[in-house]
Design a protein around this motif. Structure first.
Motif, PDB file in Angstrom:
ATOM      1  N   ALA A   1       3.751   3.581  -9.866  1.00 47.77           N
ATOM      2  CA  ALA A   1       5.073   3.062 -10.205  1.00 47.77           C
ATOM      3  C   ALA A   1       5.615   3.707 -11.464  1.00 47.77           C
ATOM      4  O   ALA A   1       5.095   3.483 -12.563  1.00 47.77           O
ATOM      5  N   GLY A   2       6.630   4.561 -11.327  1.00 52.39           N
ATOM      6  CA  GLY A   2       7.301   5.154 -12.478  1.00 52.39           C
ATOM      7  C   GLY A   2       8.465   4.284 -12.913  1.00 52.39           C
ATOM      8  O   GLY A   2       8.693   3.197 -12.356  1.00 52.39           O
ATOM      9  N   ALA A   3       9.206   4.772 -13.896  1.00 50.07           N
ATOM     10  CA  ALA A   3      10.303   3.973 -14.435  1.00 50.07           C
ATOM     11  C   ALA A   3      11.377   3.750 -13.376  1.00 50.07           C
ATOM     12  O   ALA A   3      11.891   2.647 -13.211  1.00 50.07           O
ATOM     13  N   ARG A   4      11.684   4.776 -12.612  1.00 53.18           N
ATOM     14  CA  ARG A   4      12.802   4.645 -11.667  1.00 53.18           C
ATOM     15  C   ARG A   4      12.377   4.964 -10.241  1.00 53.18           C
ATOM     16  O   ARG A   4      13.152   4.754  -9.313  1.00 53.18           O
ATOM     17  N   ILE A   5      11.161   5.502 -10.087  1.00 51.81           N
ATOM     18  CA  ILE A   5      10.677   5.856  -8.755  1.00 51.81           C
ATOM     19  C   ILE A   5       9.312   5.234  -8.540  1.00 51.81           C
ATOM     20  O   ILE A   5       8.419   5.395  -9.365  1.00 51.81           O
ATOM     21  N   LYS A   6       9.149   4.525  -7.430  1.00 50.57           N
ATOM     22  CA  LYS A   6       7.861   3.909  -7.117  1.00 50.57           C
ATOM     23  C   LYS A   6       7.304   4.542  -5.846  1.00 50.57           C
ATOM     24  O   LYS A   6       7.991   4.574  -4.826  1.00 50.57           O
ATOM     25  N   ILE A   7       6.079   5.061  -5.937  1.00 49.38           N
ATOM     26  CA  ILE A   7       5.451   5.683  -4.774  1.00 49.38           C
ATOM     27  C   ILE A   7       4.335   4.771  -4.261  1.00 49.38           C
ATOM     28  O   ILE A   7       3.450   4.389  -5.024  1.00 49.38           O
ATOM     29  N   THR A   8       4.367   4.421  -2.996  1.00 52.30           N
ATOM     30  CA  THR A   8       3.289   3.646  -2.389  1.00 52.30           C
ATOM     31  C   THR A   8       2.664   4.475  -1.280  1.00 52.30           C
ATOM     32  O   THR A   8       3.354   4.882  -0.348  1.00 52.30           O
ATOM     33  N   ARG A   9       1.362   4.749  -1.401  1.00 50.52           N
ATOM     34  CA  ARG A   9       0.692   5.529  -0.368  1.00 50.52           C
ATOM     35  C   ARG A   9      -0.190   4.606   0.460  1.00 50.52           C
ATOM     36  O   ARG A   9      -1.175   4.078  -0.039  1.00 50.52           O
ATOM     37  N   VAL A  10       0.193   4.414   1.692  1.00 48.53           N
ATOM     38  CA  VAL A  10      -0.591   3.569   2.604  1.00 48.53           C
ATOM     39  C   VAL A  10      -1.349   4.491   3.542  1.00 48.53           C
ATOM     40  O   VAL A  10      -0.760   5.345   4.201  1.00 48.53           O
ATOM     41  N   GLN A  11      -2.695   4.296   3.597  1.00 47.59           N
ATOM     42  CA  GLN A  11      -3.487   5.082   4.541  1.00 47.59           C
ATOM     43  C   GLN A  11      -4.095   4.146   5.578  1.00 47.59           C
ATOM     44  O   GLN A  11      -4.776   3.192   5.218  1.00 47.59           O
ATOM     45  N   ILE A  12      -3.806   4.410   6.821  1.00 48.26           N
ATOM     46  CA  ILE A  12      -4.411   3.625   7.892  1.00 48.26           C
ATOM     47  C   ILE A  12      -5.598   4.428   8.407  1.00 48.26           C
ATOM     48  O   ILE A  12      -5.433   5.565   8.851  1.00 48.26           O
ATOM     49  N   THR A  13      -6.796   3.860   8.286  1.00 47.25           N
ATOM     50  CA  THR A  13      -8.002   4.642   8.591  1.00 47.25           C
ATOM     51  C   THR A  13      -8.718   4.178   9.853  1.00 47.25           C
ATOM     52  O   THR A  13      -9.577   4.882  10.366  1.00 47.25           O
ATOM     53  N   GLU A  14      -8.343   2.988  10.330  1.00 44.20           N
ATOM     54  CA  GLU A  14      -9.068   2.483  11.505  1.00 44.20           C
ATOM     55  C   GLU A  14      -8.118   2.060  12.619  1.00 44.20           C
ATOM     56  O   GLU A  14      -7.015   1.578  12.361  1.00 44.20           O
ATOM     57  N   GLU A  15      -8.591   2.190  13.829  1.00 44.77           N
ATOM     58  CA  GLU A  15      -7.777   1.883  15.011  1.00 44.77           C
ATOM     59  C   GLU A  15      -7.320   0.423  15.022  1.00 44.77           C
ATOM     60  O   GLU A  15      -6.186   0.120  15.416  1.00 44.77           O
ATOM     61  N   SER A  16      -8.210  -0.473  14.575  1.00 41.16           N
ATOM     62  CA  SER A  16      -7.856  -1.895  14.571  1.00 41.16           C
ATOM     63  C   SER A  16      -6.653  -2.134  13.662  1.00 41.16           C
ATOM     64  O   SER A  16      -5.740  -2.882  13.998  1.00 41.16           O
ATOM     65  N   ALA A  17      -6.658  -1.482  12.504  1.00 42.91           N
ATOM     66  CA  ALA A  17      -5.536  -1.624  11.572  1.00 42.91           C
ATOM     67  C   ALA A  17      -4.269  -1.009  12.166  1.00 42.91           C
ATOM     68  O   ALA A  17      -3.172  -1.553  12.039  1.00 42.91           O
ATOM     69  N   ALA A  18      -4.438   0.148  12.821  1.00 39.88           N
ATOM     70  CA  ALA A  18      -3.293   0.809  13.454  1.00 39.88           C
ATOM     71  C   ALA A  18      -2.632  -0.139  14.446  1.00 39.88           C
ATOM     72  O   ALA A  18      -1.406  -0.276  14.498  1.00 39.88           O
ATOM     73  N   LYS A  19      -3.480  -0.838  15.217  1.00 37.14           N
ATOM     74  CA  LYS A  19      -2.956  -1.770  16.216  1.00 37.14           C
ATOM     75  C   LYS A  19      -2.237  -2.939  15.557  1.00 37.14           C
ATOM     76  O   LYS A  19      -1.143  -3.322  15.962  1.00 37.14           O
TER      77      LYS A  19
ATOM     78  N   VAL B   1      -6.998  -0.391   5.954  1.00 33.08           N
ATOM     79  CA  VAL B   1      -5.749   0.019   5.317  1.00 33.08           C
ATOM     80  C   VAL B   1      -5.994   0.179   3.824  1.00 33.08           C
ATOM     81  O   VAL B   1      -6.441  -0.765   3.170  1.00 33.08           O
ATOM     82  N   GLU B   2      -5.757   1.376   3.316  1.00 32.33           N
ATOM     83  CA  GLU B   2      -5.909   1.586   1.880  1.00 32.33           C
ATOM     84  C   GLU B   2      -4.543   1.837   1.265  1.00 32.33           C
ATOM     85  O   GLU B   2      -3.733   2.595   1.801  1.00 32.33           O
ATOM     86  N   THR B   3      -4.303   1.208   0.128  1.00 37.14           N
ATOM     87  CA  THR B   3      -3.003   1.316  -0.513  1.00 37.14           C
ATOM     88  C   THR B   3      -3.150   1.768  -1.957  1.00 37.14           C
ATOM     89  O   THR B   3      -4.057   1.334  -2.656  1.00 37.14           O
ATOM     90  N   ASP B   4      -2.247   2.629  -2.356  1.00 32.09           N
ATOM     91  CA  ASP B   4      -2.299   3.194  -3.705  1.00 32.09           C
ATOM     92  C   ASP B   4      -0.871   3.238  -4.219  1.00 32.09           C
ATOM     93  O   ASP B   4       0.016   3.774  -3.554  1.00 32.09           O
ATOM     94  N   VAL B   5      -0.648   2.607  -5.375  1.00 34.89           N
ATOM     95  CA  VAL B   5       0.723   2.512  -5.891  1.00 34.89           C
ATOM     96  C   VAL B   5       0.869   3.314  -7.177  1.00 34.89           C
ATOM     97  O   VAL B   5      -0.016   3.306  -8.030  1.00 34.89           O
TER      98      VAL B   5
END
Lengths: 324, 324, 324, 324
Positions: free
Chosen positions: D33-51, D27-31
């Motif tokens: 964070a703006g003043a009023r809008i916060k974007i979090t990008r979560v990437q699930i790359t492996e089956e084990s994490a998906a499960k 699982v890779e996460t990238d945040v």
């Protein structure tokens, strides 16, 4: 003693009973339990009791129909007839009494739109009795209907609008329909309260400009209310009750929970919840998912009840004939 | 002389001109024709002219925007600003003048719902200036808004409701929004009339209880009207005109049609049509197919115009910020 | 010979008769005139007749109920039962036949929203017969319902959506509900046509992708249509008729009018009107003012008719019990 | 390990973290964070994490805008642009890619009507690019839009309708809009999740007929979801949290509560609540009182975001120009 407010006299009484009061002097109760409809008539006869329950002296009839949400036509008709019967008992209409029906609430918020929906569906006749009396039956009383909106929509106090209109058209009776909040989820959309004390929103000082009753309007005011939401605090509290019973059933009566259970009564706990709740959460409401169709059904039931009770000679089957 | 009624002063003048009157003493006209918006200001200054046109003495501003139906945002904004400018010219508001906006018409009939739609969209502030003055700007005037419904819905004369509310909240000015009928199909949904003479539906005896003007309400009444339908007779008449021109163009000017053409003027023909029409047909209305979205657009335009004109310091872009 | 189109087979026949045809070979007509409901069954049996009337070979049942607009509950129920009876005659359903009800038209345009309104009100059972068969009666057939919208809303041809869904769920029968245009104002909102030939909008080449019939969908398609508007040309033409009769009655049968009267028949005149009309005018529609409530009523009538006819064992009184 | 379900990948990750997992392999996460809008990008790359998270391999972008409910036009536009930017990153559209927008949910239940509302407001162009290509710009991609309803309304599985239509019109991409449930009240109506994994309602056997993804539809499926309700259990649980913090703050950390606090983690408690809840209570939903206008606003925001992202050359200000 707790100061938890409820719109239902029945619940106000329950609260005091939960607090340990066995009987309240100046309160008379009469129960009429049918197979599917239960009628409880609470009469507050003394000022001391009025103060204790936070409700003015007068009559409070609660019609409980647990299956009302189930879209059963027969039960809906039976409920309309029950409403009509109790309304006739409570009012003392002459043959030519004129009635103004007032639908309180915000038509843009589904669970608050009950009142405006009823005014849309009720048989309006005042203009006919006035302008074309020859076209209608003697058995039709002059009925008018108004949805004054809410302060945020009009910028005008609801009571100012109603008072203004009453001054002009001088009805003999007002029947105000309003959506209420209940403190028990099971009562939502299945309970109808009819009272002859009008609408008395707050007991605080200076708040009397919002009251709709004989004192402020100069004529009798019947209020018909249906709880259509519970607030977030009520819901949370009910949930905690369910959890405790659930835990006890499963034998999880560890000391912590039993202690908690014993340390607060229902009303104290509700006060605590209200304390810790943020404003955002207080703005939440809890409703069934199909609230749109439920409000439609209940407004039909009340409108039919009004039509039958206000116009001697109109039968259940006739009501839809008169309404466009 | 014909007695054909029209809601637009501009059309009343046209009728007399069609009848051969070149200029009418006591009527002053001023035209301001832009690329896409044409403003005609008709001022009736004498009683004789008022009688001739069937309109009280006062100012009648007609804003014609032929492309208004086309959902062009820029043109809609320009129209809102034009309405605002003319409203400011016509009213004489003090910084703290309070305004009651009244949306006339039946919200259940799409082309008649213009007034109620505007009251829904207008910035309502009276309750804020009264209860939380610190939360709002000095540049906000107290505005309230009311849709009184129609007689068939409430059983109460619209004017009674308004008079009742005016007596309670004592505004300095009423602005009434209403859907009108036009006698020309091309004016439908593309013309806005603003007048300072209020609403004066009929000139017959005993009909004055329906008037909304300074005489009946005691305060100035501005009326904003938009023709949203033509009636069946108008439509039929316009069609016959088109047929005649069509036939003439195709050289079919046989004696019969020319004779017919010459034998009636426009207004006489309209009277004849009205005579032969049955009540069922008179109950028909003619609208564009997409009337729902057109009424939505025009109510936006008028609400924005009202917001800009009533609150100094509010800009076009701000208006949506204030409205829920 | 004129090429005026009408959605009603009855009117197509009338047009030919007005043109002087006494009887059309290959067309059989059977009339069943009750006190308040008149049933005309037109059967087109030969290709030559189909061509002459612009309608495919098949059955066309017209139910005329002049007072249907008057919100008379008894008459509405009788009409529902009549629809049900004719539907049962026309279809040949097995006990387990599955039916897809398709509500054609644009839900944003009131007089075109009839189809979508019916799908909202009809008893939908397919998911129950599939997932919880034990919960429902044997007498319930699997019914599904779909409102595919119109091209301007979805960007997709209606027929593509229906074909796609039919390919997946494979119903035995489609019943399509649609709002029609009539060429007589008196038929609007008081006439129901049921046919077993499906929906065949145009006869032009390449237009068959819009047809909904056995050829394009592979299964039987019943069409139920109600004229809810007349177009501007029809209205103008009807008006001219009324004017002529009016003039004749008043003795104004001057040569010009008689000449005009004789020079065109009804269909020629309608063609001429269409010629001279601008596109703006063609976009107009003519409806009764209270079209919203009329569409509500008629969709109730049709939905009830469908419910009774599709589910043996369901009675009139039951229908509302099943519908949320 | 708990099996609590959430629609948001962000919350699925939070649940595991609350259970003590510091980092999840695959699982890779990238945040952002703006003043009023916060974007979090979560990437699930492996089956084990998906499960582990109960979510398929893919990208999950969460846009959090705490003040989105406040009807601030500037913030709404900024949010639309953020959605557009993330959509463009996630899809890989060619100049002539065709897109089908699917609005999931029940249009009769306000908080579930988000998807249908977006399809109403989105710029639909497919029919224009097909039938009148000369009338529109090169920068317009063919977009169609469909609201398939829900099983209870149509009797047909949503996925069957979509699959049927996809088979006929063969779009290159589906974008499905859906209302979600959140497990935190603060996320309701202020969070937008965009993912490239489609709609995958259940993980149970045999449930795959309800999935809308590349496997079932054969084309890429983008899902845009907004939590619009919390369920009763979540609400109750959040309340208990608030109560505990409230008690601790007031120094009421008696042994019972501390014990309770320690004895269950968040997810266990939620499971327990769900266990003790009756079906009636489970049918309840919790929403803000003004849910109607909130759903209106958020559907505007998403429709604008779609319009900007799908049609290169369309600007924010243009969008309303194209929509009727």
């Amino acid at each position: 003693m707790s100061s938890i407010r409820t719109d239902l006299a029945l619940e106000a009484k329950e609260i005091r009973e939960e607090e340990g009061m066995k009987s309240i002097p100046g309160v008379e109760t009469d129960v009429d339990a049918g197979a599917r409809i239960k009628i409880t008539r609470v009469q507050i006869t003394e000022e001391s009791a009025a103060k204790l329950l936070g409700k003015p002296i007068g009559n409070y009839i609660t019609i409980e129909v647990p299956e009302l949400r189930k879209n059963d036509i027969d039960l809906m008709e039976e409920t309309s007839r029950t409403i009509a019967k109790e309304l006739i008992r409570l009012t003392n209409l002459k043959d030519d009494s004129s009635i103004l029906i007032v639908g309180l609430g915000n038509w843009n918020v589904t669970p608050d739109a009950l009142g405006p929906k009823v005014t849309e569906k009720v048989l309006v006749t005042r203009h006919m009795t006035e302008y074309v009396p020859e076209q209608i039956d003697d058995s039709i009383r002059p009925v008018s209907a108004l949805s004054p909106g809410v302060l945020g929509i009009t910028g005008i106090e609801t009571s100012e609008i109603i008072l203004g209109v009453v001054n002009r058209i001088k009805p003999d009776l007002i029947i105000a329909i309003d959506a209420l909040a209940s403190r028990k989820m099971e009562r939502v959309n299945s309970t109808i309260q009819i009272s002859d004390t009008g609408i008395n929103p707050g007991s605080g000082v200076g708040n009397n400009r919002k009251e709709l009753n004989k004192d402020t309007l100069g004529i009798d005011v019947i209020a018909i209310g249906v709880p259509t939401v519970v607030d977030a605090a009520t819901m949370a509290n009910d949930t905690i009750d369910m959890m405790i019973s659930g835990f006890l059933k499963e034998g999880k009566n560890n000391s912590a929970f039993v202690e908690m259970l014993n340390s607060f009564n229902n009303n104290e706990r509700l006060s605590l919840i209200n304390e810790v709740f943020t404003d955002d959460v207080k703005n939440l409401m809890v409703t069934p998912k199909e609230i749109d169709s439920i409000i439609d059904d209940i407004s039909d039931v009340i409108a039919d009840g009004l039509n039958i009770s206000l116009h001697p000679g109109i039968e259940m089957d006739d009501t839809s004939r008169f309404i466009n």
